[in-house]
Design an enzyme around this catalytic site. Structure first.
Site, PDB file in Angstrom:
ATOM      1  N   ASP B  36      22.771 -91.098  59.428  1.00 37.40           N
ATOM      2  CA  ASP B  36      23.029 -89.704  59.797  1.00 37.40           C
ATOM      3  C   ASP B  36      23.977 -89.012  58.816  1.00 37.40           C
ATOM      4  O   ASP B  36      24.173 -87.793  58.892  1.00 37.40           O
ATOM      5  CB  ASP B  36      23.582 -89.611  61.226  1.00 37.40           C
ATOM      6  CG  ASP B  36      22.455 -89.691  62.257  1.00 37.40           C
ATOM      7  OD1 ASP B  36      21.294 -89.842  61.846  1.00 37.40           O
ATOM      8  OD2 ASP B  36      22.731 -89.616  63.467  1.00 37.40           O
ATOM      9  N   ASP B 284       9.974 -43.113  43.239  1.00 30.91           N
ATOM     10  CA  ASP B 284       9.458 -44.419  42.844  1.00 30.91           C
ATOM     11  C   ASP B 284       9.167 -45.284  44.067  1.00 30.91           C
ATOM     12  O   ASP B 284       8.379 -46.217  44.014  1.00 30.91           O
ATOM     13  CB  ASP B 284      10.491 -45.112  41.951  1.00 30.91           C
ATOM     14  CG  ASP B 284       9.945 -46.377  41.331  1.00 30.91           C
ATOM     15  OD1 ASP B 284       8.886 -46.287  40.679  1.00 30.91           O
ATOM     16  OD2 ASP B 284      10.561 -47.443  41.515  1.00 30.91           O
ATOM     17  N   LEU B 420       3.184 -48.645  39.290  1.00 34.68           N
ATOM     18  CA  LEU B 420       2.203 -48.312  38.258  1.00 34.68           C
ATOM     19  C   LEU B 420       1.135 -49.400  38.182  1.00 34.68           C
ATOM     20  O   LEU B 420      -0.055 -49.114  38.121  1.00 34.68           O
ATOM     21  CB  LEU B 420       2.894 -48.134  36.903  1.00 34.68           C
ATOM     22  CG  LEU B 420       1.943 -47.875  35.732  1.00 34.68           C
ATOM     23  CD1 LEU B 420       1.179 -46.578  35.947  1.00 34.68           C
ATOM     24  CD2 LEU B 420       2.705 -47.835  34.411  1.00 34.68           C
TER      25      LEU B 420
END
Lengths: 425, 532
Positions: B36, B284, B420
């Protein structure tokens, strides 16, 4: 499982100490991280808790973006209420899994600490499910629990579970060679070529890359351990009549030569033919190792226990690169399988079996070694204390065996030292 | 039993470790089997901490089970106290130790150490990591914050600045380090002093001073709301648990804190404290309008992301879910605002199915959703734990406050194809370099083959992982109209990120009208019917 065999020779030249206490090691479940890639149509279903799922995912998962061939059946409260119910639940989970992944041919039910403690009988479950799913899927079981296995012992348990189901060689079959232990594909292929060059025709590998192509064993089987952590697998093979070829492990040039030599001797390979087969590889290893000898010679190295690879690695570093061994920690030392390795260790080497973490860290800090080989839980904290470390798990995930990897193996240890020199900030 | 490929949260003792590791002067003795200790590397590797977590594990093995595991535990507690000399200790069991029932609390108490020793009861088979962190913090605060003030206690010093505690940041928290820096900046700007930050950086002694503050700020309700409620009851400290992720949420946070402290929020809110609003309004960003986004994570981050996506970036939220069951109600309510049903689940496979069904163009999720999005070829950004090493960055990267909003704008938009390129792909389909088969060129243009395979043929089992329950279109497909070859060809002219949606809309359109064959006409009829 970890019972100690007596040492083969009482006047061995190393000091072996045992230590008990807190251990910073992985459990055997971690073996799944590489085994699920080695056996291409196998699936590993851990039966355990959320901790187990979290462990595998932390150790490997978050880096792997392809769908993995492992998963966890997480035990919940309802399963803890009664065992019969847990079996039904397991059947349901396996059914869902097989429906989802019809490409699975071999399913490992992997036991964990919780499943061992509540004594969920996974071997019976595997039998039951095997009957139901055959012939498409074979179901096996092994334990990767932390209470029973340390890190690489998970592979041992996995391979040992495969052995009883391996096909049998006919009693009059000629002698065959079996290479045991998961090796990277490239290393496996190199060894196959070397054995062919030596004239050993019948060479098999365990595990095979496909569940349906597992090697046969029989009284004529001679096996070489490619890994030092395969105690139970070896025992299971002996029960099938196979015989072990005592050898050092194929790490570094010397280890590889000793390992191949053991096979050559057992199969009556003539000295000239053996020398001719290994000469090119040995020459390449010498060339590749030369620069690292310069960089590692005289460097003091401290190993924390992790994988049982520590003794062969220490032997390689000491004899082939000139490193000085401060302490060689190993989670478990199989005196029989490592006898050849222990013989080769420099006189006076301290081998520490087991761990008491805080005490060992104190010894490491006091010794201030040049390089400390340790697990990921310790590496950054020790670096922050100014010690250079090499994290050890990488040695399981990298092709390191054989002549053509000898240079790569040395490089793994040299790289952190080089890095420390390079960084000016 | 539950079949689990990936788990969103660790077991509850990991939550306790996150609290202990965040603090100093506190030690955690965890009764647990060998192995563990893997949890250490979450902190040393993923978060890159330079010291071992303050955790001693008993690491018992099978051979110990026949002997006295209780004695092993007691020895470990005594040794840890001797070596580390902590101000306080927490003791508890991991899942396996819970089964062997050694009673860590009672055993530790029997040692009569001269420091507070706080037992933790963390049911590993019912609860998970965040619950474990919350419970641990609550237990610590209860045990160490001291007695409630008496009626005749002196009033707090006149003339000093208002004082608050910050509750919630832990070790291994998603951006907790930088969130804290931002929140401190905001509080300082408001003229409010910070008394104690808990647990990150606090000592047990610091917890004794919690009562001196005027109020509390809860940054991560999953972790700190329970502790805040205790402090409210005991010390009559009100708390703010508005999570300041996003511009609007931060403004609400500032107003709420200012109201509690009795200070004026206006100077802090004046000017343009975040660049997100302008960036998002600039032309944009117009192409971001209506982008379909699927959101999944812990409740705090998923809720915040949903509001930012819808109201600050103009996305359309087409999926919202969380693995935090404790906050299911809030998430369902938020989902309803977006006209969808909240997904409350911790089953990775169900999340995968939901994402596939949602036809999202962007996934905001955890490390696990990165796996899914990669397989489906959908852009993805990480907004919540579980996370991996790359989401503990070296640079300042808060999610909270006004700077956090800047970070989020960049993070959410980055994986999307830029405007674009998106337009050009819609116009010219036969370019050899910029085409459907590759991803956005600003991300190196990775192949998109997998995505196409899944979107193209939902009925065929996808490569290796055949997610059987995912065949959402199964019933549909059995009655679905077939595609005429020229219609199929026309469909390919639709940009990839909306093609899946176009396909399913057209098929739905054909089904509703019982059309046997989908032609080019059907495709455009459906387009006119549904709009984009």
């Amino acid at each position: 499982m970890n019972a100690h065999a007596p040492l083969p020779t009482s006047d061995c030249n190393v000091e072996i100490r045992q230590e008990r206490g807190q251990r910073a090691v992985f459990c055997g479940l971690t073996g799944i991280v590489w085994l699920h890639r080695k056996i291409q149509d196998a699936f590993f279903l851990v039966v355990g808790s959320r901790t187990c799922a979290h462990l595998i995912q932390s150790a490997a998962g978050v880096m792997i973006f392809a769908e993995p061939r492992f998963a966890t059946a997480i035990i919940d409260e309802r399963d803890l209420a009664g065992i019969a119910d847990a079996n039904e639940e397991l059947d349901r989970v396996v059914t869902r899994l097989i429906e989802r992944r019809p490409d699975i041919r071999l399913l490992f039910l992997v036991g964990s600490c919780p499943s061992e403690v509540i004594k969920l009988d996974l071997s019976r479950a595997a039998l039951r499910l095997s009957q139901r799913l055959s012939p498409e899927v074979r179901v096996l079981n092994y334990s990767g629990s932390g209470i029973e296995t340390t890190f690489t012992q998970g592979e041992d348990a996995c391979l040992a579970s495969l052995v009883p189901g391996l096909p049998s060689d006919p009693t009059d079959a000629p002698t065959s060679l079996l290479v045991v232990g998961a090796l990277s594909d490239v290393v496996e292929d190199q060894f196959a070529r070397l054995f062919t060059a030596m004239g050993i025709a019948d060479v098999r590998f365990l595990p095979a890359r496909k569940a349906g192509q597992m090697p046969a064993v029989g009284r004529g089987t001679r096996y070489l351990l490619a890994q030092p952590f395969l105690a139970d697998t070896a025992r299971a093979l002996e029960e099938r009549g196979a015989r072990r070829l005592p050898a050092p492990f194929p790490l570094g040039s010397e280890g590889t030569t000793g390992w191949l030599q053991a096979a050559a001797d057992a199969f009556g390979v003539e000295t000239e033919r053996f020398e001719a087969a290994i000469a090119p590889g040995r020459a390449r290893a010498a060339t590749a190792l030369a620069p690292y000898r310069e960089r590692l010679s005289g460097k003091r190295v401290f190993f924390f226990p992790d994988s049982q690879l520590e003794v062969p690695l220490a032997r390689f570093l000491a004899r082939e690169t000139g490193a000085v061994l401060v302490e060689v920690g190993t989670p478990y030392l199989h005196r029989g399988h490592l006898a050849e390795e222990i013989e080769l260790l420099p006189r006076g080497t301290l081998v520490n079996e087991g761990q008491d973490l805080d005490a060992q860290m104190d010894r490491c800090r006091a010794a201030r070694p040049d390089l400390t080989v340790c697990g990921l839980g310790l590496a950054n904290p020790l670096e922050a204390e100014g010690l250079t470390t090499k994290w050890s798990i990488e040695l399981l995930f990298t092709p390191i065996q054989g002549y053509d990897q000898a240079g790569d193996l040395a490089e793994l240890f040299a790289r952190p030292l080089l890095r420390r020199r390079l960084l000016e900030v | 039993m539950q079949l689990t490929v990936w788990t969103y949260e660790g077991p509850p003792h990991i939550g306790a470790m996150r609290v202990a590791t965040a603090m100093s002067g506190l030690h955690y003795v965890l009764h647990s089997p060998q192995g563990d200790t893997y949890a250490d590397l979450l902190f040393t590797m993923i978060e890159r901490r330079a010291a071992r977590p303050p955790v001693t594990y008993t690491t018992f093995q099978a051979q110990d089970l026949g002997r006295d595991t209780a004695a092993i535990f007691k020895d470990a507690v005594a040794a840890a106290y001797e070596r580390f000399r902590p101000q306080a200790m927490i003791v508890g069991a991991s899942c396996t130790a819970e089964l062997i029932q050694d009673d860590p609390g009672g055993l530790a108490k029997a040692l009569a150490l001269p420091i507070p020793v706080i037992p933790l009861e963390l049911p590993a088979y019912q609860k998970k990591e965040n619950w474990g962190a919350s419970e641990t913090l609550y237990r610590l605060v209860r045990a160490l914050s001291g007695p409630p003030p008496t009626a005749d206690a002196p009033p707090r010093g006149e003339g000093r600045r208002p004082l608050c505690n910050i509750l919630g940041p832990t070790a291994l928290g998603f951006r907790h380090r930088d969130d804290l820096i931002e929140i401190r900046k905001i509080l300082d700007g408001l003229g409010i002093d910070v008394n104690v930050v808990v647990p990150l950086g606090a000592t047990p002694a610091d917890l004794g001073r919690l009562g001196e503050a005027d109020f509390n700020v809860v940054l991560y309700p999953e972790i700190a709301r329970a502790a805040a409620q205790y402090l409210e009851k005991t010390f009559r400290q009100p708390f703010v648990d508005t999570v300041p992720i996003g511009v609007n949420a931060t403004i609400r946070f500032v107003e709420a804190v200012a109201a509690l402290a009795g200070v004026d929020p206006a100077p802090t809110l004046a000017g343009a404290p975040s660049r997100l609003p302008w960036y998002s309004r600039s032309v944009d960003s117009t192409y971001l309008t209506g982008k379909r986004v699927f959101i999944f994570g812990d409740a705090t981050h998923a809720l915040a992301a949903a509001r930012i996506a819808a109201t600050e970036l103009g996305f359309k939220v087409v999926g919202l879910g969380t693995y935090t069951r404790e906050f299911a109600r809030e998430v369902r309510a938020e989902a309803a605002l977006h006209g969808i049903e909240g997904l409350i689940c911790d089953d990775y496979l169900d999340v995968e199915a939901a994402i596939q069904a949602s036809q999202a163009e962007l996934v905001l999720g955890t490390q696990m959703e990165r796996h899914i999005a990669k397989r489906l070829g959908i852009p993805c950004a990480v907004i919540s734990a579980p996370i991996h090493v790359q989401d503990f960055p070296a640079r300042h990267s808060p999610q909270m406050g006004f700077e956090g909003a800047n970070v989020l704008f960049d993070t959410f938009v980055h994986p999307l194809m830029m405007g674009l390129e998106e337009h050009l792909l819609g116009m010219f389909r036969e370019d050899t370099e910029f085409h459907d088969g590759v991803g956005p060129s600003h991300l190196g243009g990775l192949p998109r083959a997998i995505a196409e395979a899944t979107v193209q043929a939902p009925m065929e089992s996808p490569p290796t992982p055949a997610p059987a329950p995912i065949l959402l279109d199964a019933a549909v497909a059995s009655t679905a109209a077939s595609w005429a070859p020229e219609a199929e060809k026309e469909l390919r002219k639709i940009p990839f990120f909306v093609r899946g949606k176009a396909r399913s809309n057209t098929e739905k359109f054909a089904r509703e009208r019982a059309l046997p064959l989908i032609t080019v006409e059907t495709l455009y009829d459906a387009k006119a019917h549904f709009g984009r």
